[in-house]
Design an enzyme around this catalytic site. Structure first.
Site, mmCIF file in Angstrom:
data_model
loop_
_atom_site.group_PDB
_atom_site.id
_atom_site.type_symbol
_atom_site.label_atom_id
_atom_site.label_comp_id
_atom_site.label_asym_id
_atom_site.label_seq_id
_atom_site.Cartn_x
_atom_site.Cartn_y
_atom_site.Cartn_z
ATOM 1 N N ASN A 26 90.720 87.011 59.811
ATOM 2 C CA ASN A 26 91.659 87.372 58.752
ATOM 3 C C ASN A 26 92.910 87.953 59.425
ATOM 4 O OD1 ASN A 26 90.435 89.837 59.542
ATOM 5 N ND2 ASN A 26 90.923 90.725 57.575
ATOM 6 N N PRO A 27 93.986 88.188 58.696
ATOM 7 C CA PRO A 27 95.244 88.596 59.329
ATOM 8 C C PRO A 27 95.168 89.837 60.218
ATOM 9 C CG PRO A 27 95.668 87.920 57.089
ATOM 10 C CD PRO A 27 94.170 87.938 57.252
ATOM 11 N N CYS A 28 94.308 90.780 59.905
ATOM 12 C CA CYS A 28 94.223 91.992 60.726
ATOM 13 C C CYS A 28 93.178 91.879 61.830
ATOM 14 C CB CYS A 28 93.923 93.195 59.845
ATOM 15 S SG CYS A 28 95.269 93.560 58.703
ATOM 16 N N GLY A 29 92.400 90.832 61.838
ATOM 17 C CA GLY A 29 91.474 90.569 62.921
ATOM 18 C C GLY A 29 90.114 91.219 62.826
ATOM 19 N N GLU A 30 89.803 91.913 61.729
ATOM 20 C CA GLU A 30 88.509 92.590 61.681
ATOM 21 C C GLU A 30 87.369 91.713 61.199
ATOM 22 O OE1 GLU A 30 90.591 94.561 58.085
ATOM 23 O OE2 GLU A 30 91.026 92.926 59.424
#
Length: 179
Positions: A26-30
């Site tokens: 996802n965009p934040c990488g989590e």
């Protein structure tokens, strides 16, 4: 910005390796995701579980179990704008239960981040959260049914599940898993 992400390593650990390979984050990488997957995330504020210099493990257990149920309910309440998102999410019921407030919890529990004691504490804390989340998901599966793509053998063969305690593996084998 996740920095560097190794797709092969992520897929070896992934519970969805046999039906939905991970292709990005996802965009934040989590949260690594397969195509058309939904990023259904929630977070527990760990600072709220410090009690007299210790972790209130019973309250944390209840909170993790409520959070898993809440995130599962979000799946059914979400208005999906693309049919592909809806189909993917209902097939796998992916959730992501994260945390915040770790530094405050460690301070209140008199743990030094990076120390051997602090590292052992973090291992215990996050193992506890993972175990309770999987047990909650197995209990919800017994009540509402496992996610549509669940198959016990390949699911339990994932790198992540091979590292779970036998009690979790047994619960998943017997009840299935909802998320």
């Amino acid at each position: 910005e996740p920095g560097l992400w190794f797709a092969e390593r992520a897929n070896k650990a992934s519970n969805s390796h046999y039906f939905a390979p991970l292709v990005s984050t996802n965009p934040c990488g989590e949260q690594p995701l397969p195509g058309w997957a939904v990023c259904n995330l929630g977070a527990i504020n760990l600072a709220r579980f410090a009690l007299d210099g210790e972790v209130d493990w019973d309250t944390l257990r209840r909170t993790v179990r409520h959070a898993v149920r809440f995130l599962d309910d979000v799946i059914d309440a979400t208005p999906y704008f693309f049919e592909e998102n809806r189909a993917q999410q209902l097939a796998e019921r992916r959730i992501g239960l994260g945390t915040m407030g770790l530094a405050d919890l460690m301070i209140r529990c008199r743990m030094r981040y990076g120390s051997p004691e602090g590292n052992a504490f973090l291992d215990r804390l996050y193992r506890f959260i993972a175990v309770e989340a999987y047990l909650a998901s197995a209990d919800i599966a017994a009540e509402k049914g496992a996610f549509a793509m669940f198959a016990p053998e390949p699911y339990l063969a994932s790198g992540f599940m091979r590292g779970m305690p036998e009690a979790v593996r047994r619960a998943v084998a017997e009840k299935g898993v909802r998320n």
